[in-house]
Motif scaffolding. Structure first.
Motif, PDB file in Angstrom:
ATOM      1  N   VAL A 119       0.839  -1.195   0.000  1.00  0.00           N
ATOM      2  CA  VAL A 119       0.000   0.000   0.000  1.00  0.00           C
ATOM      3  C   VAL A 119       0.879   1.252   0.000  1.00  0.00           C
ATOM      4  N   THR A 120       1.983   1.217   0.758  1.00  0.00           N
ATOM      5  CA  THR A 120       2.943   2.323   0.792  1.00  0.00           C
ATOM      6  C   THR A 120       4.355   1.772   0.657  1.00  0.00           C
ATOM      7  N   ILE A 121       5.276   2.619   0.274  1.00  0.00           N
ATOM      8  CA  ILE A 121       6.718   2.311   0.183  1.00  0.00           C
ATOM      9  C   ILE A 121       6.961   1.041  -0.640  1.00  0.00           C
ATOM     10  N   THR A 125      12.000   2.044  -2.825  1.00  0.00           N
ATOM     11  CA  THR A 125      11.700   3.459  -2.599  1.00  0.00           C
ATOM     12  C   THR A 125      12.916   4.163  -2.007  1.00  0.00           C
ATOM     13  N   GLU A 126      13.253   5.323  -2.559  1.00  0.00           N
ATOM     14  CA  GLU A 126      14.403   6.091  -2.065  1.00  0.00           C
ATOM     15  C   GLU A 126      13.951   7.067  -0.980  1.00  0.00           C
ATOM     16  N   LEU A 127      14.657   7.018   0.133  1.00  0.00           N
ATOM     17  CA  LEU A 127      14.365   7.888   1.265  1.00  0.00           C
ATOM     18  C   LEU A 127      15.642   8.567   1.724  1.00  0.00           C
ATOM     19  N   VAL A 128      15.454   9.576   2.541  1.00  0.00           N
ATOM     20  CA  VAL A 128      16.590  10.304   3.097  1.00  0.00           C
ATOM     21  C   VAL A 128      16.982   9.666   4.423  1.00  0.00           C
ATOM     22  N   GLY A 129      18.269   9.625   4.696  1.00  0.00           N
ATOM     23  CA  GLY A 129      18.727   9.085   5.966  1.00  0.00           C
ATOM     24  C   GLY A 129      18.073   9.813   7.129  1.00  0.00           C
ATOM     25  N   GLY A 130      17.514   9.035   8.063  1.00  0.00           N
ATOM     26  CA  GLY A 130      16.835   9.611   9.210  1.00  0.00           C
ATOM     27  C   GLY A 130      15.382   9.964   8.973  1.00  0.00           C
ATOM     28  N   LYS A 135       5.298   1.984   6.718  1.00  0.00           N
ATOM     29  CA  LYS A 135       5.161   0.916   5.737  1.00  0.00           C
ATOM     30  C   LYS A 135       3.845   0.186   5.980  1.00  0.00           C
ATOM     31  N   THR A 136       3.056   0.004   4.890  1.00  0.00           N
ATOM     32  CA  THR A 136       1.765  -0.677   4.996  1.00  0.00           C
ATOM     33  C   THR A 136       1.676  -1.780   3.956  1.00  0.00           C
ATOM     34  N   TRP A 137       1.331  -2.998   4.410  1.00  0.00           N
ATOM     35  CA  TRP A 137       1.083  -4.139   3.526  1.00  0.00           C
ATOM     36  C   TRP A 137      -0.404  -4.471   3.539  1.00  0.00           C
ATOM     37  N   ARG A 138      -0.925  -4.946   2.428  1.00  0.00           N
ATOM     38  CA  ARG A 138      -2.288  -5.486   2.394  1.00  0.00           C
ATOM     39  C   ARG A 138      -2.180  -7.004   2.300  1.00  0.00           C
ATOM     40  N   PHE A 218       7.003 -11.407   4.576  1.00  0.00           N
ATOM     41  CA  PHE A 218       6.825 -10.266   3.679  1.00  0.00           C
ATOM     42  C   PHE A 218       7.787  -9.201   4.187  1.00  0.00           C
ATOM     43  N   TRP A 219       8.097  -8.204   3.365  1.00  0.00           N
ATOM     44  CA  TRP A 219       9.211  -7.343   3.729  1.00  0.00           C
ATOM     45  C   TRP A 219       9.006  -5.897   3.296  1.00  0.00           C
ATOM     46  N   VAL A 220       9.910  -5.054   3.805  1.00  0.00           N
ATOM     47  CA  VAL A 220      10.027  -3.671   3.371  1.00  0.00           C
ATOM     48  C   VAL A 220      11.458  -3.488   2.897  1.00  0.00           C
TER      49      VAL A 220
END
Length: 403
Positions: A119-121, A125-130, A135-138, A218-220
């Motif tokens: 659902v998210t991420i 997905t590129e993120l900034v440190g910190g 994170k959402t899974w369906r 399942f993972w992020v």
């Protein structure tokens, strides 16, 4: 066979006739004969015997020749041989039909899940440190047991990303239903790729997940860019360029610029960040605010268009420009431009910097603009042909200096 026997029969018949003739010619008569007659008779019998022998040998020779000729095969033209095939009826054979094996259906487990979607991420997905993120899974309940509020989302292994050990479900999930499960995480500060595996846990403490054996997590999975920023501070000067970073309009040759602002992506190649305790070239650690400008490639440039200020008497533009400590490829040109009432862009000054341990101080008198609405534009250009650069505007501000 008939042709070989017939000549022999003919020979035997001739012999029989000759022998009969000899009997008639030379047989004794009933009246008797004198000695002379007896002698003549003997001579004639001898002649008859010789003739008979010669005739017999002649016949034998002729018969042998005939038999030899008839026994030698005469070449014949090949004749087609027609073989009559008997149409023998085939007795029908009984067909044995084996019963088809039917697979015994595997009973559904009590606890089982299937992945529906991120659902998210999404992965990568590129993120900034910190950076904080959720994170959402369906997931879908494909087992036979209801997931109650005593069930929980649990961390298994990988990069924890500051996650709690478990997160309880908020409502019951009956078999066949789907549910969104979420966890709050924080991206690691160091650039790189990170992955964390998660599963579900039932009320008895047994973990389960995906797959036929319910043992797959399942993972992020995220990618952390090198971008990082301190929190945006409150303004302490009449025009505080660090505090106003999110009010400025930023642009670069690459398009968007990452900034520590709401609804702004931090995954861009070019960025402007806040450093509250920057370590400047020469190894000097400071405790005042600074704008960190990062340019990824040679000849890249970046500009920040700040809100206009009505210049007051005593206003001065103050700042120091330098390279960030450790950036050995730093070779940049800083620029300060302006425009009045959205007019043409003019330049107030340009300064070059390399990693030589020295800073450049800027202090400009703005009295010529008193009473005018002036928009200032902070810029930097990467002059280096080897790699990225990290340039710093240290305490950029418009300050009012009273006599």
């Amino acid at each position: 066979m008939f042709k070989k026997v017939f000549p022999l029969v003919m020979i035997l018949s001739v012999l029989a006739v000759l022998l009969s003739a000899c009997g008639l010619l030379f047989g004794p008569d009933d009246g008797g004969k004198d000695a002379q007659s007896a002698q003549q008779t003997a001579v004639m019998q001898t002649v008859a015997a010789v003739m008979t022998q010669q005739a017999f040998e002649t016949l034998i020779a002729q018969a042998t020749q005939i038999a030899s000729q008839q026994s030698t095969p005469t070449p014949q033209q090949p004749t087609a041989v027609v073989t009559e095939v008997q149409n023998t009826p085939v007795q029908p054979t009984a067909t044995i039909v084996l019963p088809t094996a039917t697979a015994t259906p595997k009973p559904l487990p009590c606890n089982a899940a299937s992945f529906v979607k991120d659902v998210t991420i999404p992965d990568g997905t590129e993120l900034v440190g910190g950076q904080k993120f959720t994170k959402t899974w369906r997931l879908k309940n494909v087992g036979t047991c209801t997931w109650t509020k005593d069930y929980a989302l649990v961390f298994v292994d990988g990069a924890s990303m500051s996650a709690p050990a478990s997160v309880s479900l908020k409502s019951d999930v009956r078999p066949g239903e789907t549910v969104d499960v979420s966890v709050d995480l924080v991206a690691p500060s160091k650039a790189g790729t990170y992955k964390a595996n998660w599963m579900l846990r039932d009320a008895s403490g047994r973990t389960f997940g995906l797959g036929n054996n319910q043992d797959k997590p399942f993972w992020v999975s995220i990618k952390v860019s090198g971008y990082k920023s301190d929190d945006v501070p409150s303004a302490i000067y009449p025009l505080d360029f660090v505090a106003s970073i999110c009010q400025a309009e930023w642009s670069s040759n690459a398009g968007k610029v990452a900034r520590p602002c709401a609804n702004v992506s931090q995954s861009e190649a070019q960025w402007a960040a806040v450093l509250l305790n920057p370590k400047m070239e020469g190894g000097r650690q400071e405790n005042e605010r600074a704008l960190w400008m990062h340019l990824a490639n040679p000849n890249d440039w970046m500009q920040g268009f700040y809100p206009a200020r009505n210049i007051q008497s005593g206003d001065r533009f103050k700042a120091w420009v330098a390279c960030l400590e450790g950036n050995t490829t730093c070779d940049v040109q800083f620029s300060l431009d302006y425009r009045i009432d959205n007019g043409n862009i003019e330049n107030l000054g340009k300064w070059s910097e390399t990693l030589d341990g020295k800073w450049t101080q800027i202090d400009l008198d703005l009295s010529a603009f008193v009473g005018k609405n002036v928009q200032f534009i902070l810029g930097v250009t990467n002059k280096n042909s080897k790699g990225p650069v990290d340039a710093v505007w240290f305490v950029p501000s418009v300050q009012t200096i009273t006599p």
